[in-house]
Design an enzyme around this catalytic site. Structure first.
Site, PDB file in Angstrom:
ATOM      1  N   TRP A  39      36.644  34.335  40.501  1.00  0.00           N
ATOM      2  CA  TRP A  39      36.359  35.571  39.777  1.00  0.00           C
ATOM      3  C   TRP A  39      36.338  35.324  38.263  1.00  0.00           C
ATOM      4  O   TRP A  39      35.578  35.947  37.535  1.00  0.00           O
ATOM      5  CB  TRP A  39      37.407  36.629  40.122  1.00  0.00           C
ATOM      6  CG  TRP A  39      37.187  37.940  39.433  1.00  0.00           C
ATOM      7  CD1 TRP A  39      36.423  38.977  39.874  1.00  0.00           C
ATOM      8  CD2 TRP A  39      37.725  38.363  38.173  1.00  0.00           C
ATOM      9  NE1 TRP A  39      36.446  40.011  38.979  1.00  0.00           N
ATOM     10  CE2 TRP A  39      37.235  39.656  37.924  1.00  0.00           C
ATOM     11  CE3 TRP A  39      38.577  37.757  37.234  1.00  0.00           C
ATOM     12  CZ2 TRP A  39      37.570  40.373  36.777  1.00  0.00           C
ATOM     13  CZ3 TRP A  39      38.903  38.469  36.093  1.00  0.00           C
ATOM     14  CH2 TRP A  39      38.396  39.764  35.869  1.00  0.00           C
ATOM     15  N   HIS A  40      37.179  34.403  37.806  1.00  0.00           N
ATOM     16  CA  HIS A  40      37.296  34.166  36.366  1.00  0.00           C
ATOM     17  C   HIS A  40      36.086  33.453  35.788  1.00  0.00           C
ATOM     18  O   HIS A  40      35.873  33.472  34.578  1.00  0.00           O
ATOM     19  CB  HIS A  40      38.562  33.380  36.045  1.00  0.00           C
ATOM     20  CG  HIS A  40      39.795  34.236  36.084  1.00  0.00           C
ATOM     21  ND1 HIS A  40      40.434  34.532  37.254  1.00  0.00           N
ATOM     22  CD2 HIS A  40      40.464  34.884  35.110  1.00  0.00           C
ATOM     23  CE1 HIS A  40      41.467  35.318  36.995  1.00  0.00           C
ATOM     24  NE2 HIS A  40      41.503  35.546  35.700  1.00  0.00           N
ATOM     25  N   GLY A  41      35.327  32.815  36.632  1.00  0.00           N
ATOM     26  CA  GLY A  41      34.161  32.141  36.075  1.00  0.00           C
ATOM     27  C   GLY A  41      33.528  31.217  37.081  1.00  0.00           C
ATOM     28  O   GLY A  41      34.152  30.822  38.068  1.00  0.00           O
ATOM     29  N   THR A  48      40.373  34.477  43.386  1.00  0.00           N
ATOM     30  CA  THR A  48      40.861  34.856  42.058  1.00  0.00           C
ATOM     31  C   THR A  48      40.354  33.872  41.011  1.00  0.00           C
ATOM     32  O   THR A  48      39.890  34.257  39.941  1.00  0.00           O
ATOM     33  CB  THR A  48      42.403  34.884  42.031  1.00  0.00           C
ATOM     34  OG1 THR A  48      42.840  35.777  43.051  1.00  0.00           O
ATOM     35  CG2 THR A  48      42.919  35.355  40.687  1.00  0.00           C
TER      36      THR A  48
END
Lengths: 470, 387
Positions: A321-323, A318
């Site tokens: 996924w954000h960066g 997670t």
């Protein structure tokens, strides 16, 4: 293209909607696909080809998976599935994590592999996850194969949620692709959702974001504690209203075209535990990870050790996924650990605590979470953290602190109120008042929100040329 | 009708009214965009507005077309100025006390925020000034002053608590560096003594003639002026001056007056704009009063080199190295020099050392304001230029 632009509002949206409404139903998905490709190409004139490749590739992969199922060749089918997932994840990783990966390899091994600076295709994380939801569900037999490439393409590219979600699972929308009703009521509801989202983004997020920028432009070593808190609180509101505003606009646009998307945010900041926070924050992403990673790994129906492993895998992903940066991974792991602690250590205790304590506890941890999320580097994070607790010797506040506070007080109060369901309840009460005037006030508020947002958008090019500046 | 359905009916009304007005506003904007003539120039923003985007393959692929389209629609949006005013008022209503680097100060004052020194250039400039002064120290009287800005002098008019930087500390740094080789004059206290007077414009980042006069009164002894004219004839040439800060902040309702201070003496002079090969019998440019940039009434703005020859009996010749603050200051210098050379290093590219010799310069004055001086990147180049 972004929704909060005059071009989108004045050209793209009206043209698309008018065509969409006048075309017979069987052409609507084709128009949606076409419009979405234009929408995407507007911001990514080159990467739109990449997206078209993904559509074609996964369309055939889906058919292949369906075909192999009827022929009962499980091993080959599994290979096709793994290959398909690998291609999708591979593309995502290549564009998103390639530079990050090589930077770390170089740092670790002391090598000097040259890193090409690849621009990240906008929305790739979102649409790749949508594609995967289709591929995985076809493999599992949860959904039917989509034989219509236009419908399939429309699902992947659908412009309302293309850039910032919500991540619509194929399962949730397959029926709507074939059949959906477009009514005036739904469209009107959509307009209201859209205006709310636009105002959240343009009026709240953008403005409070300036406070964050101002505060974090002050070096941590000169930031008094209260100023540091004000800064990170500003960011806390900026990211929420930015992101949820975008989701609201997407939901609104969807409604205007007859779609119903899942809700993506449900007042996360009123949560009374971190577990609850993640049930209310970016719901479509958590759902995705739960369905396609957490549960397949065994979820919580395994022994505690494996459960801990599962949680940590999901949350590391997670974060990632954000960066492509360590701060995001750290941020993910931070939440993984907090969720485990709530599950195994203090969850019960927390439930017995007074409500006010539960709120303070949750608010504290998600604010610290955002501090990690925005960290420029490990040492930067540590300095930002120390500044908040007065460990850098800058005292509690200075005159500038009060200047920031008074300059942004009204906005901060608005942000706090709009983070709670209070505003909606109040608004509901007002709108029901009287025979007609409540309704007139309520409509006027929406229109005023739209006009004010528009003024901020028009003002974005306010750029006086001061040649006589010298 | 039960309550639920009544409630639903009411919500339906709200939504549909909202939808209709939402659509109406967008359609209205589009109609204006299609039928009205494009506005070419914005008086308020003092710039050319965006034209329709040009559709070419390369524009499309580079994304330039999209950027142009967005600017075009925003720039040509109906009643654009009205939207801008509305936005500024919304900002004020939210309690914002600054806009685009400008403080919305008390008593209607707009105040430019203080600039931090751009360290590398700042040091380089000071070194160059020091070297320049050392080269000429024996022969010329060299004076330097850097005028603090309203943000420091009129700090009582800043929004409460606004973070300001200590401009006197910057002046101390300058003085430390060059004070031993030239006469450095810190006029901060002289201006602060008059902080309740109209010494800075409300809508512009410059000082007024009155501010310049107080500076002159404090500065003339070090310039070697012994019996200054102390009466002036004042001319109010406009009360409709809306300056850079009004433009930048968008607070376009703030207006200033511009006063000229003409020394009471019978000196005649001729101003030569070297390079433009234009001459004038006055340092004031009345045509500037018809434009947006009314401060250019002083010396018609900034020029690489201006040469003023006067009928003053004095044999002294002054070299003034300066930014635009000096433009309002020159009126006070006229009676005391045979020739005044005014150099703006941002535009001047010739050899200054040579000018000192050929112009038979007796006095050199550096006159800047702090905000410009700390960000200047041209002084060092101009002072060390060899040709």
């Amino acid at each position: 293209m972004i929704f909060s632009s005059t071009f989108f509002l004045c050209v793209f949206l009206p043209v698309t909607l008018i065509l969409y409404y006048i075309l017979p139903f069987r052409f609507k998905n084709a128009l949606l696909l076409l419009a979405s490709l234009v929408f995407y190409a507007w911001g990514e004139p080159v990467y739109v080809l990449l997206m078209m490749f993904s559509i074609v590739f996964n369309y055939f992969a889906g058919i292949q998976l369906g075909d192999l199922k009827s022929r009962r060749v499980r091993r080959i089918r599994k290979h096709v599935f793994v290959f398909t997932v690998a291609v999708n994840v591979g593309i995502l990783c290549f564009f998103k994590y390639y530079g990050f990966f090589l930077t770390n390899v170089n740092a670790l091994l002391g090598t000097h592999i040259p890193i090409k600076d690849l621009a990240l295709p906008i929305g790739i994380s979102f649409y790749t996850f949508q594609i995967l939801s289709y591929v995985i569900d076809v493999y599992w037999g949860n959904v039917d194969v989509q034989f219509n490439i236009i419908d399939f393409g429309a699902y992947i590219t659908m412009f309302p949620q293309l850039i910032a979600g919500p991540i619509v699972r194929y399962e949730d929308i397959q029926r709507q692709l074939k059949k959906r009703t477009i009514t005036l009521d739904k469209a009107a509801d959509g307009a209201v959702w859209f205006i709310r989202g636009l105002a959240k983004k343009v009026l709240l997020a953008n403005n409070i974001g300036m406070l964050f920028d101002t505060v974090f432009a002050i070096p941590a070593a000169q930031r008094p504690a209260l100023t540091a808190w004000i800064g990170i609180i500003a960011y806390t509101f900026q990211i929420y209203f930015d992101f949820s505003g975008y989701s609201d606009m997407a939901i609104g646009l969807g409604k205007m075209m007859g779609f119903t998307f899942v809700q993506n945010f449900d007042h996360p900041y009123i949560s009374r535990s971190i577990t609850e926070f993640w049930r209310r924050w970016h719901i479509s992403l958590s759902t995705w990870f739960r369905e396609y990673v957490y549960i397949p790994l065994g979820g919580n129906r395994v022994n505690p050790l494996r459960h801990i492993r599962n949680i940590m895998i999901v949350w590391a992903l997670t974060g990632l996924w954000h960066g492509a940066a360590w701060c995001y991974i750290l941020w993910g792991l931070y939440y993984g650990i907090l969720l485990l602690l709530e599950k195994y250590i203090w969850g019960r205790f927390l439930q017995k605590c007074p409500r006010i304590f539960q709120h303070i506890y949750t608010i504290f941890f998600f604010i610290i979470g955002w501090l990690i999320f925005t960290a420029p580097s490990a040492s930067g994070l540590w300095d930002n953290f120390k500044a908040m607790f007065g460990l850098l010797g800058n005292g509690f506040s200075n005159s500038a602190t009060w200047y920031y506070l008074t300059s942004y007080l009204i906005l901060l109060i608005l942000c706090i109120l709009c983070s709670t369901p209070l505003v909606r309840t109040l608004f509901g009460m007002v709108s029901q008042a009287g025979k007609r005037w409540g309704q007139i006030v309520a409509s006027a508020v929406y229109v005023l929100m739209f006009i004010t947002s528009l003024a901020y958008l028009v003002n974005a090019t306010y750029n006086p040329f001061l040649y006589f500046k010298f | 009708m039960n309550r639920r359905t009544q409630q639903k009916q009411k919500n339906r009304f709200i939504r549909i009214v909202t939808l209709v007005l939402f659509a109406a506003i967008i359609i209205l904007a589009d109609i204006f965009l299609l039928v009205s003539h494009n506005r070419e120039f914005s008086e308020r923003e003092n710039r050319v507005l965006a034209k329709p985007p040009v559709l070419t393959t390369s524009n499309l692929l580079s994304g330039k077309y999209m950027t142009q389209a967005e600017s075009f629609i925003s720039d040509q949006f109906f009643l654009r100025d009205g939207w801008i005013t509305y936005k500024l008022n919304a900002d004020k209503l939210l309690g914002k006390k600054e806009s685009n680097g400008v403080y919305l100060g008390k008593e209607g004052y707009l105040i430019e925020q203080a600039k931090e020194p751009a360290e590398e250039d700042f040091e380089r400039n000071l070194d160059a000034i020091r070297d320049f002064a050392l080269r000429h120290a024996g022969d010329q009287n060299i004076v330097m002053t850097v005028i603090p800005n309203a943000v420091y002098v009129m700090s009582h008019l800043l929004p409460t608590g606004a973070p300001a930087i200590d401009q006197e500390a910057i002046l101390d740094r300058i003085s430390e560096k060059v004070g031993t080789v030239l006469h450095f004059e810190d006029l901060t206290q002289d201006l602060i003594a008059h902080r309740h007077e109209y010494i800075y414009y409300k809508s512009d980042h410059h000082w007024t003639s009155l501010g310049a006069r107080y500076a002159f009164d404090a500065l003339y002894p070090s310039l070697g002026i012994t019996d200054p004219v102390d009466t002036y004839t004042q001319y109010k040439v406009t009360d409709q001056f809306s300056g850079t800060l009004a433009s930048a902040s968008g607070a376009s309702d703030v207006r200033d007056e511009i006063d000229l201070f003409v020394p009471d003496s019978d000196i005649q002079y001729v101003v030569e704009y070297v390079g433009d090969s234009k001459k004038s019998a006055t340092i004031y440019s009345s045509s500037a009063l018809d434009t947006n940039s009314k401060y250019e009434v002083f010396l018609a703005g900034n020029h690489p080199l201006i040469k003023i020859r006067t009928t003053a009996p004095n044999k002294k010749n002054l070299l003034l190295i300066k930014d635009s603050y000096a433009n309002a200051f020159v009126q006070f210098l006229l009676p005391y020099y045979g020739t005044i050379y005014i150099v703006d290093p941002r535009y001047y590219s010739d050899d200054l050392d040579k000018l000192v010799t050929t112009g038979e310069i007796t006095d050199i004055l550096f006159l800047y304001n702090v905000n410009t001086f700390v960000e200047d990147n041209s002084i060092a180049g101009a002072l060390t230029a060899e040709s």
